[in-house]
Write a protein that holds these residues in place. Structure first.
Motif, PDB file in Angstrom:
ATOM      1  N   VAL A  20       3.268  -5.617   1.762  1.00 25.49           N
ATOM      2  CA  VAL A  20       2.357  -6.360   2.877  1.00 25.49           C
ATOM      3  C   VAL A  20       2.569  -8.544   2.188  1.00 25.49           C
ATOM      4  O   VAL A  20       2.120  -9.378   3.043  1.00 25.49           O
ATOM      5  CB  VAL A  20       1.047  -6.128   2.529  1.00 25.49           C
ATOM      6  N   GLU A  38     -15.552  -9.034   0.963  1.00 29.12           N
ATOM      7  CA  GLU A  38     -16.129  -8.387   2.649  1.00 29.12           C
ATOM      8  C   GLU A  38     -17.318  -7.783   2.377  1.00 29.12           C
ATOM      9  O   GLU A  38     -16.695  -7.063   2.035  1.00 29.12           O
ATOM     10  CB  GLU A  38     -14.452  -8.432   3.121  1.00 29.12           C
ATOM     11  N   ARG A  93      -4.906 -15.292   9.753  1.00 29.67           N
ATOM     12  CA  ARG A  93      -5.729 -14.374  11.035  1.00 29.67           C
ATOM     13  C   ARG A  93      -5.537 -12.961  10.725  1.00 29.67           C
ATOM     14  O   ARG A  93      -5.489 -12.266   9.373  1.00 29.67           O
ATOM     15  CB  ARG A  93      -4.450 -14.314  11.635  1.00 29.67           C
ATOM     16  N   ASN A  94      -6.575 -12.093  10.869  1.00 32.37           N
ATOM     17  CA  ASN A  94      -7.041 -10.836  10.684  1.00 32.37           C
ATOM     18  C   ASN A  94      -5.382 -10.707  10.394  1.00 32.37           C
ATOM     19  O   ASN A  94      -4.033 -10.318  10.913  1.00 32.37           O
ATOM     20  CB  ASN A  94      -6.862  -9.773  12.201  1.00 32.37           C
ATOM     21  N   GLY A  95      -5.369  -9.145   9.483  1.00 29.07           N
ATOM     22  CA  GLY A  95      -4.322  -8.593   9.539  1.00 29.07           C
ATOM     23  C   GLY A  95      -2.681 -10.101   7.897  1.00 29.07           C
ATOM     24  O   GLY A  95      -1.428  -9.381   8.436  1.00 29.07           O
ATOM     25  N   ALA A  96      -3.605 -10.726   8.364  1.00 28.34           N
ATOM     26  CA  ALA A  96      -2.172 -11.316   7.489  1.00 28.34           C
ATOM     27  C   ALA A  96      -2.118 -11.329   5.620  1.00 28.34           C
ATOM     28  O   ALA A  96      -1.277 -11.743   5.095  1.00 28.34           O
ATOM     29  CB  ALA A  96      -2.501 -13.185   7.515  1.00 28.34           C
ATOM     30  N   GLY A  97      -3.393 -10.845   5.231  1.00 25.20           N
ATOM     31  CA  GLY A  97      -2.575 -10.153   3.767  1.00 25.20           C
ATOM     32  C   GLY A  97      -3.888 -10.888   2.707  1.00 25.20           C
ATOM     33  O   GLY A  97      -3.634 -10.500   2.365  1.00 25.20           O
ATOM     34  N   LYS A  98      -4.598 -11.682   3.377  1.00 27.02           N
ATOM     35  CA  LYS A  98      -5.787 -12.437   2.716  1.00 27.02           C
ATOM     36  C   LYS A  98      -6.375 -11.119   1.709  1.00 27.02           C
ATOM     37  O   LYS A  98      -7.001 -11.425   0.757  1.00 27.02           O
ATOM     38  CB  LYS A  98      -6.440 -13.364   3.740  1.00 27.02           C
ATOM     39  N   THR A  99      -7.442 -10.052   2.396  1.00 23.45           N
ATOM     40  CA  THR A  99      -7.813  -9.121   1.496  1.00 23.45           C
ATOM     41  C   THR A  99      -6.855  -8.388   0.668  1.00 23.45           C
ATOM     42  O   THR A  99      -7.168  -8.470  -0.824  1.00 23.45           O
ATOM     43  CB  THR A  99      -8.550  -7.916   2.673  1.00 23.45           C
ATOM     44  N   THR A 100      -5.617  -8.230   0.904  1.00 25.79           N
ATOM     45  CA  THR A 100      -5.136  -7.538   0.477  1.00 25.79           C
ATOM     46  C   THR A 100      -4.274  -8.885  -1.320  1.00 25.79           C
ATOM     47  O   THR A 100      -4.623  -8.180  -2.619  1.00 25.79           O
ATOM     48  CB  THR A 100      -3.307  -7.627   0.868  1.00 25.79           C
ATOM     49  N   GLN A 157     -11.294 -16.821   8.008  1.00 28.58           N
ATOM     50  CA  GLN A 157     -10.561 -17.276   9.706  1.00 28.58           C
ATOM     51  C   GLN A 157     -11.700 -17.882   9.979  1.00 28.58           C
ATOM     52  O   GLN A 157     -11.341 -18.253  10.668  1.00 28.58           O
ATOM     53  CB  GLN A 157     -11.496 -15.565  10.069  1.00 28.58           C
ATOM     54  N   GLU A 160     -14.202 -14.016   3.113  1.00 28.74           N
ATOM     55  CA  GLU A 160     -14.685 -14.147   4.581  1.00 28.74           C
ATOM     56  C   GLU A 160     -15.912 -14.300   4.399  1.00 28.74           C
ATOM     57  O   GLU A 160     -16.703 -13.745   4.638  1.00 28.74           O
ATOM     58  CB  GLU A 160     -14.268 -12.644   5.506  1.00 28.74           C
ATOM     59  N   TYR A 215       0.691  -1.004  -0.300  1.00 32.51           N
ATOM     60  CA  TYR A 215       0.174   0.242   0.080  1.00 32.51           C
ATOM     61  C   TYR A 215       0.987   1.284   0.094  1.00 32.51           C
ATOM     62  O   TYR A 215       0.571   2.756  -0.584  1.00 32.51           O
ATOM     63  CB  TYR A 215      -0.920   0.391   1.213  1.00 32.51           C
TER      64      TYR A 215
HETATM   65  P1  ATP Z   1      -8.872  -9.404   8.037  1.00 29.07           P
HETATM   66  O1  ATP Z   1      -9.100 -10.756   8.149  1.00 29.07           O
HETATM   67  O2  ATP Z   1      -8.544  -8.436   8.981  1.00 29.07           O
HETATM   68  O3  ATP Z   1      -9.586  -8.714   6.591  1.00 29.07           O
HETATM   69  P2  ATP Z   1      -6.285  -9.616   6.727  1.00 29.07           P
HETATM   70  O4  ATP Z   1      -5.328 -10.930   6.121  1.00 29.07           O
HETATM   71  O5  ATP Z   1      -7.657  -9.959   5.057  1.00 29.07           O
HETATM   72  O6  ATP Z   1      -7.491  -9.364   7.841  1.00 29.07           O
HETATM   73  P3  ATP Z   1      -5.324  -7.389   5.147  1.00 29.07           P
HETATM   74  O7  ATP Z   1      -6.946  -5.896   5.164  1.00 29.07           O
HETATM   75  O8  ATP Z   1      -4.709  -7.507   3.718  1.00 29.07           O
HETATM   76  O9  ATP Z   1      -5.559  -8.576   6.245  1.00 29.07           O
HETATM   77  O10 ATP Z   1      -4.546  -6.480   5.785  1.00 29.07           O
HETATM   78  C1  ATP Z   1      -3.155  -6.776   5.580  1.00 29.07           C
HETATM   79  C2  ATP Z   1      -2.268  -5.912   6.594  1.00 29.07           C
HETATM   80  O11 ATP Z   1      -2.665  -4.803   4.973  1.00 29.07           O
HETATM   81  C3  ATP Z   1      -2.462  -4.958   7.340  1.00 29.07           C
HETATM   82  O12 ATP Z   1      -1.246  -4.762   8.358  1.00 29.07           O
HETATM   83  C4  ATP Z   1      -2.998  -3.846   7.070  1.00 29.07           C
HETATM   84  O13 ATP Z   1      -2.808  -3.470   8.163  1.00 29.07           O
HETATM   85  C5  ATP Z   1      -2.430  -3.657   6.112  1.00 29.07           C
HETATM   86  N1  ATP Z   1      -3.616  -2.749   5.494  1.00 29.07           N
HETATM   87  C6  ATP Z   1      -4.809  -3.080   4.699  1.00 29.07           C
HETATM   88  N2  ATP Z   1      -5.296  -2.107   4.265  1.00 29.07           N
HETATM   89  C7  ATP Z   1      -4.604  -1.322   3.740  1.00 29.07           C
HETATM   90  C8  ATP Z   1      -4.094   0.162   3.119  1.00 29.07           C
HETATM   91  N3  ATP Z   1      -5.274   0.450   2.239  1.00 29.07           N
HETATM   92  N4  ATP Z   1      -3.453   1.298   3.351  1.00 29.07           N
HETATM   93  C9  ATP Z   1      -1.926   1.131   4.619  1.00 29.07           C
HETATM   94  N5  ATP Z   1      -1.705  -0.533   4.382  1.00 29.07           N
HETATM   95  C10 ATP Z   1      -2.928  -1.677   5.024  1.00 29.07           C
END
Ligand code: ATP
Length: 240
Positions: free
Chosen positions: A22, A89, A41-48, A198, A166, A16
């Motif tokens: 990420v 999501e 888990r939360n924040g692992a990067g799945k949505t990314t 999750q 999710e 990002y």
């Molecule tokens: P969740 O289950 O909570 O959605 P996730 O596995 O999908 O978690 P992501 O949303 O992909 O996780 O986030 C991965 C990392 O990227 C996290 O550290 C988050 O803080 C960071 N991140 C997500 N979106 C942004 C953004 N728009 N700008 C900067 N960092 C971001």
């Protein structure tokens, strides 16, 4: 001979903020007809990862191919046109449109000539609850019903690959069961699915294979059944 992969992700880096990755070189693949889940888990990067696959985030390094063709540089519309549908999501539906109108929006981006054909009757067969509510505004449906609309709308586009981010999030246990039951039915229809979850136990139950993402890297992968019986996965993800 290796079966050709429908989706092949190889060593992708996504960020990002410039210079802060990420995803640190993520590789995974999905063959036609498979249900593959991505746990983390939360924040692992799945949505990314999902957003990068949809063309919403640039891929800094690595490759993504779909049916042998690179997806890199395509806009989201080009990725939809290639045959990939996503249920994001938070199940975004068009609140001020009826259920039937939402489904029609899915059909609008329909591909022809790929996969089984999806039409209103078939969708209403699969989701009797939506059939009953076809003229109701989607914004007035329950969370679980909205998730069903989002999934049904994606199927109306007749995708070759369905990305689910999710789908069970924030739903009551009975609705979670219904959502996973629906994923199972899609799978039986031959739909290829990449499922981000999750809820590891339920995801491993419907999936053929799974990957585990931790802090932007794939740390485990294998057959869903073997991960399900793995003590470390049980301890970290299944609460055993
Ligand atoms: P969740 O289950 O909570 O959605 P996730 O596995 O999908 O978690 P992501 O949303 O992909 O996780 O986030 C991965 C990392 O990227 C996290 O550290 C988050 O803080 C960071 N991140 C997500 N979106 C942004 C953004 N728009 N700008 C900067 N960092 C971001």
């Amino acid at each position: 001979i290796d079966e050709p992969k429908l989706l092949a992700v190889s060593g992708i880096r996504v960020s990002y903020v410039a210079g802060v990755d990420v995803l640190h070189g993520v590789s995974l693949d999905v063959s036609a007809g498979e249900v593959v889940c991505l746990l983390g888990r939360n924040g692992a990067g799945k949505t990314t990862l999902i957003n990068a696959l949809c063309g919403l985030l640039p891929v800094n390094a690595g490759q993504v191919t779909f049916d042998g063709k690179s997806l890199l540089g395509l806009k989201p519309s080009g990725i939809v046109a290639a045959g990939i549908a996503v249920v994001p999501e938070g199940r975004r539906v068009f609140s001020n449109l009826t259920v039937a109108e939402n489904l029609a929006m899915g059909a609008y981006s329909r591909r022809t000539g790929f996969g089984p054909s999806w039409h209103f009757e078939r969708v209403y067969d699969l989701f009797p609850r939506l059939a009953e509510r076809r003229d109701q505004l989607a914004g007035t449906l329950s969370g679980g019903e909205q998730q069903m609309v989002a999934m049904a709308r994606a199927m109306m586009a007749q995708p070759r690959l369905l990305l689910l981010d999710e789908p069970s999030m924030g739903l009551a246990p009975l609705l979670i069961e219904l959502i996973f039951d629906t994923i199972n039915r899609f799978a039986k229809e031959g739909m290829t699915i990449l499922l981000v979850e999750q809820n590891a136990a339920a995801a491993l139950d419907v999936a053929d294979r799974a990957y585990v993402l931790e802090r932007g890297s794939i740390v485990r992968s294998g057959l869903a059944a073997s991960l399900e019986s793995d003590p470390e996965i049980q301890r970290s993800y299944l609460g055993v």
